[in-house]
Motif scaffolding. Structure first.
Motif, PDB file in Angstrom:
ATOM      1  N   ALA A  15       0.383  42.043  11.487  1.00  0.00           N
ATOM      2  CA  ALA A  15      -0.847  41.925  12.265  1.00  0.00           C
ATOM      3  C   ALA A  15      -1.135  40.454  12.507  1.00  0.00           C
ATOM      4  O   ALA A  15      -0.817  39.600  11.673  1.00  0.00           O
ATOM      5  CB  ALA A  15      -2.017  42.577  11.537  1.00  0.00           C
ATOM      6  N   VAL A  16      -1.741  40.170  13.642  1.00  0.00           N
ATOM      7  CA  VAL A  16      -2.082  38.803  14.015  1.00  0.00           C
ATOM      8  C   VAL A  16      -3.378  38.818  14.826  1.00  0.00           C
ATOM      9  O   VAL A  16      -3.651  39.784  15.545  1.00  0.00           O
ATOM     10  CB  VAL A  16      -0.931  38.143  14.824  1.00  0.00           C
ATOM     11  CG1 VAL A  16      -0.708  38.852  16.136  1.00  0.00           C
ATOM     12  CG2 VAL A  16      -1.175  36.672  15.046  1.00  0.00           C
ATOM     13  N   ILE A  17      -4.171  37.777  14.661  1.00  0.00           N
ATOM     14  CA  ILE A  17      -5.333  37.566  15.514  1.00  0.00           C
ATOM     15  C   ILE A  17      -5.098  36.266  16.264  1.00  0.00           C
ATOM     16  O   ILE A  17      -4.827  35.221  15.653  1.00  0.00           O
ATOM     17  CB  ILE A  17      -6.652  37.495  14.720  1.00  0.00           C
ATOM     18  CG1 ILE A  17      -6.931  38.824  14.036  1.00  0.00           C
ATOM     19  CG2 ILE A  17      -7.808  37.115  15.649  1.00  0.00           C
ATOM     20  CD1 ILE A  17      -8.226  38.869  13.249  1.00  0.00           C
ATOM     21  N   LEU A  18      -5.191  36.355  17.582  1.00  0.00           N
ATOM     22  CA  LEU A  18      -4.997  35.202  18.450  1.00  0.00           C
ATOM     23  C   LEU A  18      -6.296  34.903  19.194  1.00  0.00           C
ATOM     24  O   LEU A  18      -7.027  35.814  19.569  1.00  0.00           O
ATOM     25  CB  LEU A  18      -3.915  35.486  19.493  1.00  0.00           C
ATOM     26  CG  LEU A  18      -2.537  35.867  18.985  1.00  0.00           C
ATOM     27  CD1 LEU A  18      -1.662  36.330  20.151  1.00  0.00           C
ATOM     28  CD2 LEU A  18      -1.900  34.681  18.287  1.00  0.00           C
ATOM     29  N   LEU A  24      -5.098  32.616  14.641  1.00  0.00           N
ATOM     30  CA  LEU A  24      -6.182  32.468  13.668  1.00  0.00           C
ATOM     31  C   LEU A  24      -5.787  33.030  12.305  1.00  0.00           C
ATOM     32  O   LEU A  24      -6.231  32.535  11.279  1.00  0.00           O
ATOM     33  CB  LEU A  24      -7.452  33.160  14.164  1.00  0.00           C
ATOM     34  CG  LEU A  24      -8.014  32.684  15.507  1.00  0.00           C
ATOM     35  CD1 LEU A  24      -9.306  33.415  15.816  1.00  0.00           C
ATOM     36  CD2 LEU A  24      -8.243  31.179  15.502  1.00  0.00           C
ATOM     37  N   ALA A  25      -4.984  34.084  12.297  1.00  0.00           N
ATOM     38  CA  ALA A  25      -4.535  34.690  11.038  1.00  0.00           C
ATOM     39  C   ALA A  25      -3.357  35.600  11.334  1.00  0.00           C
ATOM     40  O   ALA A  25      -3.262  36.173  12.419  1.00  0.00           O
ATOM     41  CB  ALA A  25      -5.661  35.484  10.385  1.00  0.00           C
ATOM     42  N   ALA A  26      -2.463  35.727  10.356  1.00  0.00           N
ATOM     43  CA  ALA A  26      -1.310  36.619  10.479  1.00  0.00           C
ATOM     44  C   ALA A  26      -0.950  37.138   9.100  1.00  0.00           C
ATOM     45  O   ALA A  26      -1.168  36.458   8.094  1.00  0.00           O
ATOM     46  CB  ALA A  26      -0.121  35.875  11.086  1.00  0.00           C
ATOM     47  N   THR A  27      -0.407  38.352   9.054  1.00  0.00           N
ATOM     48  CA  THR A  27       0.011  38.925   7.782  1.00  0.00           C
ATOM     49  C   THR A  27       1.159  39.904   7.990  1.00  0.00           C
ATOM     50  O   THR A  27       1.402  40.366   9.104  1.00  0.00           O
ATOM     51  CB  THR A  27      -1.166  39.636   7.063  1.00  0.00           C
ATOM     52  OG1 THR A  27      -0.791  39.913   5.723  1.00  0.00           O
ATOM     53  CG2 THR A  27      -1.544  40.931   7.756  1.00  0.00           C
ATOM     54  N   ASN A  41      -4.822  48.127   6.096  1.00  0.00           N
ATOM     55  CA  ASN A  41      -4.581  47.030   5.144  1.00  0.00           C
ATOM     56  C   ASN A  41      -4.344  45.722   5.886  1.00  0.00           C
ATOM     57  O   ASN A  41      -4.956  44.698   5.582  1.00  0.00           O
ATOM     58  CB  ASN A  41      -3.370  47.329   4.256  1.00  0.00           C
ATOM     59  CG  ASN A  41      -3.600  48.455   3.283  1.00  0.00           C
ATOM     60  OD1 ASN A  41      -4.736  48.822   3.005  1.00  0.00           O
ATOM     61  ND2 ASN A  41      -2.526  49.030   2.785  1.00  0.00           N
ATOM     62  N   ALA A  42      -3.451  45.751   6.869  1.00  0.00           N
ATOM     63  CA  ALA A  42      -3.128  44.543   7.634  1.00  0.00           C
ATOM     64  C   ALA A  42      -4.332  44.056   8.415  1.00  0.00           C
ATOM     65  O   ALA A  42      -4.625  42.852   8.459  1.00  0.00           O
ATOM     66  CB  ALA A  42      -1.957  44.811   8.569  1.00  0.00           C
ATOM     67  N   LEU A  43      -5.055  44.968   9.025  1.00  0.00           N
ATOM     68  CA  LEU A  43      -6.234  44.604   9.813  1.00  0.00           C
ATOM     69  C   LEU A  43      -7.302  43.946   8.948  1.00  0.00           C
ATOM     70  O   LEU A  43      -7.875  42.914   9.320  1.00  0.00           O
ATOM     71  CB  LEU A  43      -6.785  45.848  10.501  1.00  0.00           C
ATOM     72  CG  LEU A  43      -7.938  45.667  11.457  1.00  0.00           C
ATOM     73  CD1 LEU A  43      -7.580  44.694  12.576  1.00  0.00           C
ATOM     74  CD2 LEU A  43      -8.345  47.005  12.038  1.00  0.00           C
ATOM     75  N   ASN A  44      -7.552  44.515   7.780  1.00  0.00           N
ATOM     76  CA  ASN A  44      -8.549  43.917   6.882  1.00  0.00           C
ATOM     77  C   ASN A  44      -8.151  42.513   6.443  1.00  0.00           C
ATOM     78  O   ASN A  44      -8.997  41.613   6.359  1.00  0.00           O
ATOM     79  CB  ASN A  44      -8.779  44.813   5.663  1.00  0.00           C
ATOM     80  CG  ASN A  44      -9.592  46.037   6.005  1.00  0.00           C
ATOM     81  OD1 ASN A  44     -10.470  45.989   6.850  1.00  0.00           O
ATOM     82  ND2 ASN A  44      -9.297  47.142   5.348  1.00  0.00           N
ATOM     83  N   ILE A  45      -6.874  42.310   6.183  1.00  0.00           N
ATOM     84  CA  ILE A  45      -6.405  40.984   5.756  1.00  0.00           C
ATOM     85  C   ILE A  45      -6.636  39.947   6.851  1.00  0.00           C
ATOM     86  O   ILE A  45      -7.200  38.878   6.604  1.00  0.00           O
ATOM     87  CB  ILE A  45      -4.924  41.030   5.329  1.00  0.00           C
ATOM     88  CG1 ILE A  45      -4.775  41.809   4.023  1.00  0.00           C
ATOM     89  CG2 ILE A  45      -4.358  39.612   5.185  1.00  0.00           C
ATOM     90  CD1 ILE A  45      -3.344  42.153   3.655  1.00  0.00           C
ATOM     91  N   LEU A  47      -8.637  40.052   9.444  1.00  0.00           N
ATOM     92  CA  LEU A  47     -10.067  39.855   9.719  1.00  0.00           C
ATOM     93  C   LEU A  47     -10.699  38.971   8.658  1.00  0.00           C
ATOM     94  O   LEU A  47     -11.484  38.073   8.971  1.00  0.00           O
ATOM     95  CB  LEU A  47     -10.789  41.202   9.811  1.00  0.00           C
ATOM     96  CG  LEU A  47     -10.527  42.004  11.076  1.00  0.00           C
ATOM     97  CD1 LEU A  47     -11.131  43.402  10.956  1.00  0.00           C
ATOM     98  CD2 LEU A  47     -11.068  41.290  12.305  1.00  0.00           C
ATOM     99  N   ASN A  48     -10.359  39.196   7.388  1.00  0.00           N
ATOM    100  CA  ASN A  48     -10.899  38.363   6.315  1.00  0.00           C
ATOM    101  C   ASN A  48     -10.374  36.940   6.376  1.00  0.00           C
ATOM    102  O   ASN A  48     -11.128  35.982   6.222  1.00  0.00           O
ATOM    103  CB  ASN A  48     -10.594  38.971   4.945  1.00  0.00           C
ATOM    104  CG  ASN A  48     -11.414  40.213   4.668  1.00  0.00           C
ATOM    105  OD1 ASN A  48     -12.516  40.367   5.168  1.00  0.00           O
ATOM    106  ND2 ASN A  48     -10.857  41.121   3.893  1.00  0.00           N
ATOM    107  N   ASP A  49      -9.053  36.779   6.617  1.00  0.00           N
ATOM    108  CA  ASP A  49      -8.450  35.445   6.651  1.00  0.00           C
ATOM    109  C   ASP A  49      -8.952  34.612   7.820  1.00  0.00           C
ATOM    110  O   ASP A  49      -9.093  33.396   7.711  1.00  0.00           O
ATOM    111  CB  ASP A  49      -6.924  35.535   6.715  1.00  0.00           C
ATOM    112  CG  ASP A  49      -6.304  36.000   5.408  1.00  0.00           C
ATOM    113  OD1 ASP A  49      -7.035  36.146   4.404  1.00  0.00           O
ATOM    114  OD2 ASP A  49      -5.075  36.223   5.399  1.00  0.00           O
TER     115      ASP A  49
END
Length: 89
Positions: A15-18, A24-27, A41-45, A47-49
């Motif tokens: 998962a990644v947020i761009l 902004l975050a990746a896991t 699980n990936a989405l929560n990580i 979003l929190n990071d």
């Protein structure tokens, strides 16, 4: 514009947020038997990071080989129906 991308593979769920070109975050987490658990699980990580306000997320994309594997292996599938109503067809 902030976007979330999720890829469910046979082994890992990524998962990644761009935001624009910035990550902004990746896991990467283990794919779970119930794919939804791994996605959450990936989405929560991410979003929190990222500490991003979820209201700023304007798009989400998901890609998966997990779906194809499920169809090919024909294991743990529920019967479903699809009805498409729309014009032009």
């Amino acid at each position: 514009m902030a976007r979330i991308g999720i890829d469910v593979g046979g082994t890992n769920t990524d998962a990644v947020i761009l935001e624009g070109p910035d990550v902004l975050a990746a896991t990467k987490v283990a794919t779970t038997e119930d794919a939804t658990d791994g996605i959450l699980n990936a989405l929560n990580i991410v979003l929190n990071d990222s500490a991003i306000d979820p209201g700023r997320i304007e798009a989400a994309m998901i890609g998966t080989t997990h779906f194809i594997n499920g169809v090919v292996q024909r294991k743990h599938l529920s019967k479903v129906a699809v009805l498409r109503i729309g014009l032009p067809a």
